[in-house]
Write an enzyme that holds these catalytic residues in place. Sequence first.
Site, PDB file in Angstrom:
ATOM      1  N   THR A  84     -30.632 -45.904  33.424  1.00  0.00           N
ATOM      2  CA  THR A  84     -31.880 -46.434  33.662  1.00  0.00           C
ATOM      3  C   THR A  84     -31.639 -46.951  35.168  1.00  0.00           C
ATOM      4  O   THR A  84     -32.589 -46.859  36.137  1.00  0.00           O
ATOM      5  CB  THR A  84     -32.271 -47.460  32.621  1.00  0.00           C
ATOM      6  OG1 THR A  84     -32.645 -47.292  31.660  1.00  0.00           O
ATOM      7  CG2 THR A  84     -33.464 -48.243  33.431  1.00  0.00           C
ATOM      8  N   HIS A 115     -31.916 -44.210  37.663  1.00  0.00           N
ATOM      9  CA  HIS A 115     -33.341 -43.782  38.082  1.00  0.00           C
ATOM     10  C   HIS A 115     -34.018 -44.762  39.091  1.00  0.00           C
ATOM     11  O   HIS A 115     -34.539 -44.459  39.926  1.00  0.00           O
ATOM     12  CB  HIS A 115     -34.079 -43.771  36.785  1.00  0.00           C
ATOM     13  CG  HIS A 115     -33.889 -42.844  35.669  1.00  0.00           C
ATOM     14  ND1 HIS A 115     -34.265 -41.498  36.139  1.00  0.00           N
ATOM     15  CD2 HIS A 115     -33.442 -42.812  34.376  1.00  0.00           C
ATOM     16  CE1 HIS A 115     -33.835 -40.673  35.288  1.00  0.00           C
ATOM     17  NE2 HIS A 115     -33.424 -41.444  34.091  1.00  0.00           N
ATOM     18  N   HIS A 172     -29.086 -54.435  33.455  1.00  0.00           N
ATOM     19  CA  HIS A 172     -29.334 -55.159  32.136  1.00  0.00           C
ATOM     20  C   HIS A 172     -27.888 -55.087  31.278  1.00  0.00           C
ATOM     21  O   HIS A 172     -28.114 -55.612  30.311  1.00  0.00           O
ATOM     22  CB  HIS A 172     -30.367 -54.252  31.336  1.00  0.00           C
ATOM     23  CG  HIS A 172     -30.378 -52.921  31.212  1.00  0.00           C
ATOM     24  ND1 HIS A 172     -30.506 -52.007  32.308  1.00  0.00           N
ATOM     25  CD2 HIS A 172     -29.798 -52.332  30.221  1.00  0.00           C
ATOM     26  CE1 HIS A 172     -30.320 -50.692  31.641  1.00  0.00           C
ATOM     27  NE2 HIS A 172     -29.454 -50.796  30.567  1.00  0.00           N
ATOM     28  N   CYS A 183     -42.692 -57.601  14.929  1.00  0.00           N
ATOM     29  CA  CYS A 183     -42.135 -58.704  15.272  1.00  0.00           C
ATOM     30  C   CYS A 183     -42.081 -59.920  14.064  1.00  0.00           C
ATOM     31  O   CYS A 183     -40.944 -60.299  13.445  1.00  0.00           O
ATOM     32  CB  CYS A 183     -42.228 -59.422  16.574  1.00  0.00           C
ATOM     33  SG  CYS A 183     -41.616 -58.845  17.996  1.00  0.00           S
ATOM     34  N   CYS A 241     -40.846 -53.793  18.484  1.00  0.00           N
ATOM     35  CA  CYS A 241     -41.878 -54.739  19.109  1.00  0.00           C
ATOM     36  C   CYS A 241     -42.928 -53.937  20.137  1.00  0.00           C
ATOM     37  O   CYS A 241     -42.251 -53.192  21.089  1.00  0.00           O
ATOM     38  CB  CYS A 241     -41.529 -55.963  20.020  1.00  0.00           C
ATOM     39  SG  CYS A 241     -42.551 -56.973  20.875  1.00  0.00           S
ATOM     40  N   ASP A 257     -20.779 -30.582  25.729  1.00  0.00           N
ATOM     41  CA  ASP A 257     -21.211 -31.170  27.141  1.00  0.00           C
ATOM     42  C   ASP A 257     -21.046 -29.962  28.227  1.00  0.00           C
ATOM     43  O   ASP A 257     -20.280 -28.944  27.690  1.00  0.00           O
ATOM     44  CB  ASP A 257     -20.395 -32.457  27.552  1.00  0.00           C
ATOM     45  CG  ASP A 257     -21.265 -33.183  28.795  1.00  0.00           C
ATOM     46  OD1 ASP A 257     -21.829 -33.851  28.144  1.00  0.00           O
ATOM     47  OD2 ASP A 257     -21.075 -32.749  29.733  1.00  0.00           O
ATOM     48  N   ILE A 290     -34.693 -42.639  18.231  1.00  0.00           N
ATOM     49  CA  ILE A 290     -33.732 -43.892  18.114  1.00  0.00           C
ATOM     50  C   ILE A 290     -33.984 -44.431  19.796  1.00  0.00           C
ATOM     51  O   ILE A 290     -33.658 -43.876  20.819  1.00  0.00           O
ATOM     52  CB  ILE A 290     -32.313 -43.842  18.145  1.00  0.00           C
ATOM     53  CG1 ILE A 290     -32.086 -42.966  16.710  1.00  0.00           C
ATOM     54  CG2 ILE A 290     -31.427 -45.102  18.255  1.00  0.00           C
ATOM     55  CD1 ILE A 290     -32.191 -43.982  15.698  1.00  0.00           C
ATOM     56  N   TYR A 291     -34.349 -46.079  19.742  1.00  0.00           N
ATOM     57  CA  TYR A 291     -34.379 -46.574  21.096  1.00  0.00           C
ATOM     58  C   TYR A 291     -33.545 -47.761  21.122  1.00  0.00           C
ATOM     59  O   TYR A 291     -34.074 -48.793  19.998  1.00  0.00           O
ATOM     60  CB  TYR A 291     -35.780 -46.582  21.453  1.00  0.00           C
ATOM     61  CG  TYR A 291     -36.191 -47.442  22.983  1.00  0.00           C
ATOM     62  CD1 TYR A 291     -35.723 -46.752  23.926  1.00  0.00           C
ATOM     63  CD2 TYR A 291     -36.785 -48.674  22.773  1.00  0.00           C
ATOM     64  CE1 TYR A 291     -35.871 -47.517  25.241  1.00  0.00           C
ATOM     65  CE2 TYR A 291     -36.993 -49.458  23.930  1.00  0.00           C
ATOM     66  CZ  TYR A 291     -36.610 -48.536  25.246  1.00  0.00           C
ATOM     67  OH  TYR A 291     -36.789 -49.551  26.374  1.00  0.00           O
TER      68      TYR A 291
END
Length: 342
Positions: free
Chosen positions: A40, A43, A63, A99, A107, A195, A286-287
């Site tokens: 991220t 990006h 993060h 939540c 959420c 890979d 999946i996140y």
Amino acid sequence: MKALVKTAAEPGLELTDVPEPSVGPGDVLIKVKQTGICGTDLHIHGWDDWAASHVQAPLVVGHEFSGVVVEIGSSVTDVAVGDVVSGEGHLVCGRCRNCRAGRRHLCINTRGIGVQLDGAFAEYVALPSQNAWVHTTPIGFDVAAIFDPFGNAVHTALAFPMLGEDVLVTGAGPIGILAAMVSKHAGARNVVISDLSEQRLALASSLGVDLALDARTAKPQDAHDQLGMTEGFDVGLEMSGSPVALRDMISSMTHGGRIAVLGLPADEISIDFATVVLNMLTIKGIYGREMFETWYAMSVLLQSGLDISGVITDRFDHTDYEQAFAAARSGHGGKVIMNWES
């Protein structure tokens, strides 16, 4: 304080002075020790279409981090000054249906530090105390800094039972390698990873995968004879975002096989849904991490002997952030860490 900031809607970041974050009644202030560079962040640094549509400058980015709590809000009782912490970077509303049902990772109003809110590539970061994961057993700041991506790997790898299963991981980036290591630690019989990078395949092999396949010259089915498999893979972990990788994975699964998909594709992917239906495959998106079940699993995995430090291959001072981002962008190494200790 010093921070890495997306100062304008254009490529690049700037190491500059910004105000120290304020601490609300339910917040903690953390002195950042080390940070990890995520896809991220790449990006946002490159300012591609995704970044332009999700990020509003100016913004302190980042993060993935570890640090020490130096101040707590007036209502905080579960975190103390001096605690060594990692941070859950997804801030949830606490009021939506998921939540209130205890499914905070779902959420609908999730905001992310370093994307929608000022992040952790800074000398200090503030976040709600419930998002601070306190390490109650000794852990290095470098490993603690990669608990966020480690959590992605754990969430993906433990989406389905692993004991005795043959597992295919497509994508040997840091999270893919971590997922392979978790799978093996959780009792998988064979773990195969694929890979395009020889360096990353070599790293995966050194960290315990049973077979590393160069996707340019080999297919997942090639693993069957080499490992004595009589049927297809039981579990697939798609970590690359590659359309070819997902299609190859689907064609190599056993009947009733289960696939967890973390890799984000750049565009839509076409797949053979007839195979999905006729072979009764399960595909699960999946996140992030389950809050906070995945975090408990991460700590327990390390306490039970899983050593993930080998995934970290590059370390830089935060003042050398351009070199750090170049190393992360190369696509050939493992996790890249930046040090923020003055």
